[in-house]
Design a protein around this motif. Structure first.
Motif, PDB file in Angstrom:
ATOM      1  N   ASP A   1      18.960  27.001  42.450  1.00  0.00           N
ATOM      2  CA  ASP A   1      20.160  27.270  41.709  1.00  0.00           C
ATOM      3  C   ASP A   1      20.820  25.878  41.024  1.00  0.00           C
ATOM      4  OD1 ASP A   1      19.535  29.780  42.322  1.00  0.00           O
ATOM      5  OD2 ASP A   1      21.091  29.829  44.063  1.00  0.00           O
ATOM      6  N   PHE A   2      20.265  24.777  41.742  1.00  0.00           N
ATOM      7  CA  PHE A   2      21.235  23.439  41.379  1.00  0.00           C
ATOM      8  C   PHE A   2      20.252  22.486  40.498  1.00  0.00           C
ATOM      9  CE2 PHE A   2      23.131  25.543  45.222  1.00  0.00           C
ATOM     10  CZ  PHE A   2      24.409  25.506  44.673  1.00  0.00           C
ATOM     11  N   LYS A   3      19.211  23.011  40.024  1.00  0.00           N
ATOM     12  CA  LYS A   3      18.491  21.847  39.215  1.00  0.00           C
ATOM     13  C   LYS A   3      18.899  21.550  37.887  1.00  0.00           C
ATOM     14  CE  LYS A   3      13.768  22.255  41.084  1.00  0.00           C
ATOM     15  NZ  LYS A   3      12.421  22.198  40.456  1.00  0.00           N
ATOM     16  N   THR A   4      19.742  22.341  37.365  1.00  0.00           N
ATOM     17  CA  THR A   4      20.369  21.932  35.986  1.00  0.00           C
ATOM     18  C   THR A   4      21.784  22.451  36.065  1.00  0.00           C
ATOM     19  OG1 THR A   4      19.623  23.898  34.876  1.00  0.00           O
ATOM     20  CG2 THR A   4      18.087  22.159  34.710  1.00  0.00           C
ATOM     21  N   GLY A   5      22.461  21.547  35.433  1.00  0.00           N
ATOM     22  CA  GLY A   5      24.079  22.052  35.157  1.00  0.00           C
ATOM     23  C   GLY A   5      24.922  21.042  35.246  1.00  0.00           C
ATOM     24  N   THR A   6      26.249  21.285  35.342  1.00  0.00           N
ATOM     25  CA  THR A   6      27.342  20.301  35.334  1.00  0.00           C
ATOM     26  C   THR A   6      27.586  20.336  36.752  1.00  0.00           C
ATOM     27  OG1 THR A   6      27.757  20.611  33.334  1.00  0.00           O
ATOM     28  CG2 THR A   6      29.383  19.395  34.626  1.00  0.00           C
TER      29      THR A   6
ATOM     30  N   LYS B   1      34.523  10.076  43.391  1.00  0.00           N
ATOM     31  CA  LYS B   1      34.098  11.297  42.740  1.00  0.00           C
ATOM     32  C   LYS B   1      33.145  11.006  41.347  1.00  0.00           C
ATOM     33  CE  LYS B   1      37.396  14.421  43.957  1.00  0.00           C
ATOM     34  NZ  LYS B   1      38.504  15.489  43.689  1.00  0.00           N
ATOM     35  N   THR B   2      32.220  11.651  41.132  1.00  0.00           N
ATOM     36  CA  THR B   2      31.318  11.455  39.988  1.00  0.00           C
ATOM     37  C   THR B   2      31.117  12.969  39.208  1.00  0.00           C
ATOM     38  OG1 THR B   2      30.220   9.749  41.176  1.00  0.00           O
ATOM     39  CG2 THR B   2      29.068  10.722  39.245  1.00  0.00           C
ATOM     40  N   VAL B   3      30.819  12.928  38.162  1.00  0.00           N
ATOM     41  CA  VAL B   3      30.678  13.951  37.153  1.00  0.00           C
ATOM     42  C   VAL B   3      29.306  13.839  36.567  1.00  0.00           C
ATOM     43  CG1 VAL B   3      31.447  15.518  35.318  1.00  0.00           C
ATOM     44  CG2 VAL B   3      33.186  14.660  36.814  1.00  0.00           C
ATOM     45  N   SER B   4      28.392  14.597  36.833  1.00  0.00           N
ATOM     46  CA  SER B   4      27.076  14.686  36.319  1.00  0.00           C
ATOM     47  C   SER B   4      26.587  15.701  35.323  1.00  0.00           C
ATOM     48  CB  SER B   4      26.175  14.436  37.618  1.00  0.00           C
ATOM     49  OG  SER B   4      26.466  13.497  38.474  1.00  0.00           O
ATOM     50  N   ILE B   5      25.950  15.579  34.397  1.00  0.00           N
ATOM     51  CA  ILE B   5      25.257  16.736  33.579  1.00  0.00           C
ATOM     52  C   ILE B   5      23.740  16.536  33.793  1.00  0.00           C
ATOM     53  CG2 ILE B   5      24.855  17.535  31.279  1.00  0.00           C
ATOM     54  CD1 ILE B   5      27.647  16.360  30.758  1.00  0.00           C
ATOM     55  N   ARG B   6      23.020  17.504  34.398  1.00  0.00           N
ATOM     56  CA  ARG B   6      21.659  17.343  34.831  1.00  0.00           C
ATOM     57  C   ARG B   6      20.940  18.413  33.984  1.00  0.00           C
ATOM     58  NH1 ARG B   6      21.177  19.017  40.538  1.00  0.00           N
ATOM     59  NH2 ARG B   6      22.626  17.219  40.988  1.00  0.00           N
TER      60      ARG B   6
ATOM     61  N   THR C   1      29.962   5.816  31.683  1.00  0.00           N
ATOM     62  CA  THR C   1      28.843   6.966  31.698  1.00  0.00           C
ATOM     63  C   THR C   1      27.580   5.984  31.784  1.00  0.00           C
ATOM     64  OG1 THR C   1      30.176   8.296  30.437  1.00  0.00           O
ATOM     65  CG2 THR C   1      27.972   8.550  30.338  1.00  0.00           C
ATOM     66  N   ASP C   2      26.380   6.710  32.467  1.00  0.00           N
ATOM     67  CA  ASP C   2      25.385   6.051  32.770  1.00  0.00           C
ATOM     68  C   ASP C   2      24.196   7.096  32.594  1.00  0.00           C
ATOM     69  OD1 ASP C   2      23.383   4.068  32.936  1.00  0.00           O
ATOM     70  OD2 ASP C   2      24.074   3.477  35.082  1.00  0.00           O
ATOM     71  N   THR C   3      22.926   6.601  32.197  1.00  0.00           N
ATOM     72  CA  THR C   3      21.953   8.063  32.158  1.00  0.00           C
ATOM     73  C   THR C   3      20.692   7.465  32.958  1.00  0.00           C
ATOM     74  OG1 THR C   3      22.344   7.280  29.849  1.00  0.00           O
ATOM     75  CG2 THR C   3      21.203   9.479  30.316  1.00  0.00           C
ATOM     76  N   ALA C   4      20.185   8.249  33.730  1.00  0.00           N
ATOM     77  CA  ALA C   4      18.984   8.271  34.649  1.00  0.00           C
ATOM     78  C   ALA C   4      18.008   9.409  34.347  1.00  0.00           C
ATOM     79  CB  ALA C   4      19.569   8.226  36.069  1.00  0.00           C
TER      80      ALA C   4
ATOM     81  N   SER D   1      15.135  16.654  33.005  1.00  0.00           N
ATOM     82  CA  SER D   1      14.459  15.591  32.675  1.00  0.00           C
ATOM     83  C   SER D   1      15.497  14.249  32.757  1.00  0.00           C
ATOM     84  CB  SER D   1      13.486  15.244  31.529  1.00  0.00           C
ATOM     85  OG  SER D   1      14.374  15.686  30.603  1.00  0.00           O
ATOM     86  N   MET D   2      16.748  14.581  32.603  1.00  0.00           N
ATOM     87  CA  MET D   2      17.869  13.751  32.690  1.00  0.00           C
ATOM     88  C   MET D   2      18.910  13.905  33.287  1.00  0.00           C
ATOM     89  SD  MET D   2      19.481  11.761  29.220  1.00  0.00           S
ATOM     90  CE  MET D   2      18.087  12.576  28.146  1.00  0.00           C
ATOM     91  N   VAL D   3      19.663  12.776  33.837  1.00  0.00           N
ATOM     92  CA  VAL D   3      20.860  12.985  34.281  1.00  0.00           C
ATOM     93  C   VAL D   3      22.122  11.961  33.625  1.00  0.00           C
ATOM     94  CG1 VAL D   3      22.376  13.010  36.432  1.00  0.00           C
ATOM     95  CG2 VAL D   3      20.136  13.780  36.535  1.00  0.00           C
ATOM     96  N   ILE D   4      23.163  12.581  33.257  1.00  0.00           N
ATOM     97  CA  ILE D   4      24.232  11.709  32.587  1.00  0.00           C
ATOM     98  C   ILE D   4      25.445  11.904  33.716  1.00  0.00           C
ATOM     99  CG2 ILE D   4      25.944  11.537  30.627  1.00  0.00           C
ATOM    100  CD1 ILE D   4      23.666  12.927  29.117  1.00  0.00           C
ATOM    101  N   GLU D   5      25.630  10.666  34.191  1.00  0.00           N
ATOM    102  CA  GLU D   5      26.719  10.280  35.116  1.00  0.00           C
ATOM    103  C   GLU D   5      27.941   9.794  34.589  1.00  0.00           C
ATOM    104  OE1 GLU D   5      24.573  10.536  39.424  1.00  0.00           O
ATOM    105  OE2 GLU D   5      25.147   8.593  38.782  1.00  0.00           O
TER     106      GLU D   5
END
Length: 122
Positions: free
Chosen positions: A25-30, A43-48, A61-64, A51-55
């Motif tokens: 249930d937590f593989k993708t989303g904000t 606190k960090t906000v992530s969009i997952r 903002t950084d990408t992984a 294949s990628m995470v934008i934090e």
């Protein structure tokens, strides 16, 4: 004597407890995650995506890239590291889940010193 007989029963009941983990249930989303380091909450906000995470942390903002090891464990690797510390991959393991949040532990790959945090889906 009575306390001695209750102790094994109590241990048996505690050992049967399994934490709920619906990691899919937590593989993708904000997500909004929170960790405490030296008594200070971060606190960090992530969009997952798959294949990628934008934090976003402290306005930056950084990408992984993200690589799932199994349904409850993944590894993050920053795409544009700015120093040697950022070049290290981060291993994250989901420990427990609830309806819209999860508890996780993380550490740099190869580092045994793990930290914990919580994240909620927004």
């Amino acid at each position: 004597m009575r306390k001695i007989t209750l102790l094994p029963l109590l241990l048996l009941l505690v050992s049967c407890y399994n934490a709920e983990r619906n990691c899919k249930d937590f593989k993708t989303g904000t997500f909004e995650s929170e960790i405490t380091i030296n008594g200070v909450k971060h606190k960090t906000v992530s969009i997952r995506t798959d294949s990628m995470v934008i934090e976003t942390y402290k306005g930056k903002t950084d990408t992984a890239s993200i690589r799932w090891v199994n349904d409850c464990e993944y590894v993050l690797q920053k795409l544009h590291p700015k120093n040697m510390a950022e070049e290290k991959a981060i291993s994250i393991k989901i420990l427990t889940t609830s309806q819209n949040s999860y508890t996780f532990e993380f550490a740099a790959v190869g580092n045994d010193e793990k930290q914990r945090g919580t994240a909620r889906k927004i």
